[in-house]
Design a protein around this motif. Structure first.
Motif, PDB file in Angstrom:
ATOM      1  N   VAL A 104       0.862  -1.182   0.000  1.00  0.00           N
ATOM      2  CA  VAL A 104       0.000   0.000   0.000  1.00  0.00           C
ATOM      3  C   VAL A 104       0.902   1.237   0.000  1.00  0.00           C
ATOM      4  O   VAL A 104       1.610   1.478   0.975  1.00  0.00           O
ATOM      5  CB  VAL A 104      -0.925   0.018   1.234  1.00  0.00           C
ATOM      6  N   PRO A 105       0.902   2.023  -1.095  1.00  0.00           N
ATOM      7  CA  PRO A 105       1.742   3.223  -1.160  1.00  0.00           C
ATOM      8  C   PRO A 105       1.290   4.288  -0.161  1.00  0.00           C
ATOM      9  O   PRO A 105       0.100   4.437   0.098  1.00  0.00           O
ATOM     10  CB  PRO A 105       1.548   3.737  -2.587  1.00  0.00           C
ATOM     11  N   SER A 106       2.248   5.046   0.381  1.00  0.00           N
ATOM     12  CA  SER A 106       1.908   6.108   1.327  1.00  0.00           C
ATOM     13  C   SER A 106       1.822   7.472   0.659  1.00  0.00           C
ATOM     14  O   SER A 106       1.424   8.433   1.287  1.00  0.00           O
ATOM     15  CB  SER A 106       2.928   6.154   2.469  1.00  0.00           C
ATOM     16  N   GLY A 107       2.186   7.575  -0.607  1.00  0.00           N
ATOM     17  CA  GLY A 107       2.112   8.853  -1.326  1.00  0.00           C
ATOM     18  C   GLY A 107       0.796   8.996  -2.054  1.00  0.00           C
ATOM     19  O   GLY A 107      -0.187   8.311  -1.767  1.00  0.00           O
ATOM     20  N   ASN A 108       0.777   9.882  -3.005  1.00  0.00           N
ATOM     21  CA  ASN A 108      -0.434  10.120  -3.794  1.00  0.00           C
ATOM     22  C   ASN A 108      -0.505   9.170  -4.980  1.00  0.00           C
ATOM     23  O   ASN A 108      -0.633   9.606  -6.130  1.00  0.00           O
ATOM     24  CB  ASN A 108      -0.468  11.573  -4.275  1.00  0.00           C
ATOM     25  N   TYR A 109      -0.438   7.899  -4.718  1.00  0.00           N
ATOM     26  CA  TYR A 109      -0.491   6.879  -5.764  1.00  0.00           C
ATOM     27  C   TYR A 109      -1.717   6.007  -5.531  1.00  0.00           C
ATOM     28  O   TYR A 109      -1.850   5.397  -4.472  1.00  0.00           O
ATOM     29  CB  TYR A 109       0.763   6.005  -5.763  1.00  0.00           C
ATOM     30  N   PRO A 110      -2.626   5.930  -6.498  1.00  0.00           N
ATOM     31  CA  PRO A 110      -3.799   5.068  -6.337  1.00  0.00           C
ATOM     32  C   PRO A 110      -3.418   3.603  -6.534  1.00  0.00           C
ATOM     33  O   PRO A 110      -2.396   3.285  -7.146  1.00  0.00           O
ATOM     34  CB  PRO A 110      -4.720   5.535  -7.460  1.00  0.00           C
ATOM     35  N   GLY A 111      -4.212   2.717  -6.006  1.00  0.00           N
ATOM     36  CA  GLY A 111      -3.991   1.284  -6.207  1.00  0.00           C
ATOM     37  C   GLY A 111      -2.911   0.717  -5.302  1.00  0.00           C
ATOM     38  O   GLY A 111      -2.515   1.323  -4.312  1.00  0.00           O
ATOM     39  N   LEU A 112      -2.468  -0.476  -5.658  1.00  0.00           N
ATOM     40  CA  LEU A 112      -1.450  -1.208  -4.907  1.00  0.00           C
ATOM     41  C   LEU A 112      -0.265  -1.509  -5.809  1.00  0.00           C
ATOM     42  O   LEU A 112      -0.405  -1.560  -7.033  1.00  0.00           O
ATOM     43  CB  LEU A 112      -2.037  -2.525  -4.387  1.00  0.00           C
ATOM     44  N   LEU A 113       0.896  -1.757  -5.199  1.00  0.00           N
ATOM     45  CA  LEU A 113       2.096  -2.109  -5.956  1.00  0.00           C
ATOM     46  C   LEU A 113       2.503  -3.527  -5.596  1.00  0.00           C
ATOM     47  O   LEU A 113       2.587  -3.862  -4.411  1.00  0.00           O
ATOM     48  CB  LEU A 113       3.239  -1.152  -5.645  1.00  0.00           C
ATOM     49  N   ASN A 114       2.759  -4.358  -6.594  1.00  0.00           N
ATOM     50  CA  ASN A 114       3.180  -5.734  -6.323  1.00  0.00           C
ATOM     51  C   ASN A 114       4.601  -5.751  -5.779  1.00  0.00           C
ATOM     52  O   ASN A 114       5.472  -4.995  -6.228  1.00  0.00           O
ATOM     53  CB  ASN A 114       3.081  -6.595  -7.584  1.00  0.00           C
ATOM     54  N   ALA A 115       4.858  -6.649  -4.832  1.00  0.00           N
ATOM     55  CA  ALA A 115       6.170  -6.781  -4.194  1.00  0.00           C
ATOM     56  C   ALA A 115       7.264  -7.205  -5.163  1.00  0.00           C
ATOM     57  O   ALA A 115       8.448  -7.059  -4.874  1.00  0.00           O
ATOM     58  CB  ALA A 115       6.084  -7.785  -3.046  1.00  0.00           C
ATOM     59  N   VAL A 116       6.902  -7.698  -6.330  1.00  0.00           N
ATOM     60  CA  VAL A 116       7.872  -8.152  -7.325  1.00  0.00           C
ATOM     61  C   VAL A 116       8.792  -7.015  -7.769  1.00  0.00           C
ATOM     62  O   VAL A 116       9.913  -7.248  -8.208  1.00  0.00           O
ATOM     63  CB  VAL A 116       7.150  -8.817  -8.522  1.00  0.00           C
ATOM     64  N   TYR A 117       8.349  -5.764  -7.623  1.00  0.00           N
ATOM     65  CA  TYR A 117       9.126  -4.606  -8.064  1.00  0.00           C
ATOM     66  C   TYR A 117      10.054  -4.046  -6.978  1.00  0.00           C
ATOM     67  O   TYR A 117      10.807  -3.116  -7.229  1.00  0.00           O
ATOM     68  CB  TYR A 117       8.184  -3.490  -8.527  1.00  0.00           C
ATOM     69  N   ILE A 118      10.003  -4.594  -5.768  1.00  0.00           N
ATOM     70  CA  ILE A 118      10.778  -4.077  -4.634  1.00  0.00           C
ATOM     71  C   ILE A 118      12.057  -4.886  -4.450  1.00  0.00           C
ATOM     72  O   ILE A 118      12.032  -6.118  -4.453  1.00  0.00           O
ATOM     73  CB  ILE A 118       9.943  -4.121  -3.333  1.00  0.00           C
ATOM     74  N   SER A 119      13.167  -4.195  -4.250  1.00  0.00           N
ATOM     75  CA  SER A 119      14.433  -4.900  -4.037  1.00  0.00           C
ATOM     76  C   SER A 119      14.420  -5.595  -2.674  1.00  0.00           C
ATOM     77  O   SER A 119      13.832  -5.097  -1.723  1.00  0.00           O
ATOM     78  CB  SER A 119      15.614  -3.936  -4.118  1.00  0.00           C
ATOM     79  N   GLY A 120      15.042  -6.752  -2.615  1.00  0.00           N
ATOM     80  CA  GLY A 120      15.179  -7.473  -1.364  1.00  0.00           C
ATOM     81  C   GLY A 120      14.160  -8.555  -1.118  1.00  0.00           C
ATOM     82  O   GLY A 120      14.311  -9.340  -0.195  1.00  0.00           O
ATOM     83  N   GLY A 121      13.120  -8.615  -1.912  1.00  0.00           N
ATOM     84  CA  GLY A 121      12.117  -9.658  -1.716  1.00  0.00           C
ATOM     85  C   GLY A 121      12.504 -10.961  -2.393  1.00  0.00           C
ATOM     86  O   GLY A 121      13.447 -11.024  -3.173  1.00  0.00           O
ATOM     87  N   ARG A 122      11.791 -12.010  -2.057  1.00  0.00           N
ATOM     88  CA  ARG A 122      11.974 -13.309  -2.698  1.00  0.00           C
ATOM     89  C   ARG A 122      10.648 -13.708  -3.318  1.00  0.00           C
ATOM     90  O   ARG A 122       9.596 -13.207  -2.936  1.00  0.00           O
ATOM     91  CB  ARG A 122      12.426 -14.332  -1.664  1.00  0.00           C
ATOM     92  N   ASN A 123      10.698 -14.625  -4.256  1.00  0.00           N
ATOM     93  CA  ASN A 123       9.486 -15.060  -4.943  1.00  0.00           C
ATOM     94  C   ASN A 123       8.422 -15.557  -3.966  1.00  0.00           C
ATOM     95  O   ASN A 123       8.686 -16.402  -3.119  1.00  0.00           O
ATOM     96  CB  ASN A 123       9.811 -16.166  -5.956  1.00  0.00           C
ATOM     97  N   PHE A 124       7.215 -14.991  -4.102  1.00  0.00           N
ATOM     98  CA  PHE A 124       6.048 -15.364  -3.301  1.00  0.00           C
ATOM     99  C   PHE A 124       6.288 -15.260  -1.796  1.00  0.00           C
ATOM    100  O   PHE A 124       5.765 -16.052  -1.013  1.00  0.00           O
ATOM    101  CB  PHE A 124       5.543 -16.764  -3.680  1.00  0.00           C
ATOM    102  N   GLU A 125       7.083 -14.255  -1.383  1.00  0.00           N
ATOM    103  CA  GLU A 125       7.315 -13.998   0.046  1.00  0.00           C
ATOM    104  C   GLU A 125       7.136 -12.517   0.330  1.00  0.00           C
ATOM    105  O   GLU A 125       7.191 -11.685  -0.561  1.00  0.00           O
ATOM    106  CB  GLU A 125       8.719 -14.448   0.455  1.00  0.00           C
TER     107      GLU A 125
END
Length: 140
Positions: free
Chosen positions: A111-132
């Motif tokens: 859930v973005p904290s700025g003025n961005y509607p909708g949700l962002l998938n974790a796949v675009y964030i550094s440091g994550g692992r597949n389906f975690e």
């Protein structure tokens, strides 16, 4: 005598190497910390900084849940830039997965904290692992 001097010189070099400080022998620093980190509050809610690593940023999307409690992506809501962005929390949305050509895949949504509607998938964030979960970001 020549052999003794060479042996003593080699021993001295080995001793100097063994006594070198850890900082002098450290490997180069790695890139920025993966995952998210706390960054104060926005509107009274905890805010976290996370890094979008994909060139050109990433789309935010609208999701919908059916009667069987399966989530689907229903459309693009907006766009977030590459780099550090703010988020409040993350949530698992079974069925609403994103797959990237680099092999990354995930069904956790931020859930973005700025003025961005909708949700962002974790796949675009550094440091994550597949389906975690993304490390350092709380569940909603």
């Amino acid at each position: 005598m020549q052999g003794k001097k060479a042996a003593l010189a080699a021993l001295g070099s080995a001793l100097a190497l063994a006594m070198a400080t850890p900082a002098a022998m450290a490997t180069p620093a790695q890139s920025a910390v993966d995952g998210c980190e706390r960054a104060g509050t926005v509107g009274g809610h905890a805010n976290y900084r996370c890094t979008i690593y994909t060139a050109g940023g990433a789309p935010t999307q609208y999701l919908s849940m059916n009667q069987l409690h399966v989530w689907t992506i229903t459309g693009t809501a907006g766009h977030m830039p590459q780099g550090t962005n703010g988020f409040f929390c993350q949530s698992l949305k079974q069925g609403a997965s994103v797959y990237l050509p680099n092999g990354a895949k995930n069904n956790w949504w931020l859930v973005p904290s700025g003025n961005y509607p909708g949700l962002l998938n974790a796949v675009y964030i550094s440091g994550g692992r597949n389906f975690e979960r993304v490390p350092g970001l709380p569940d909603c």
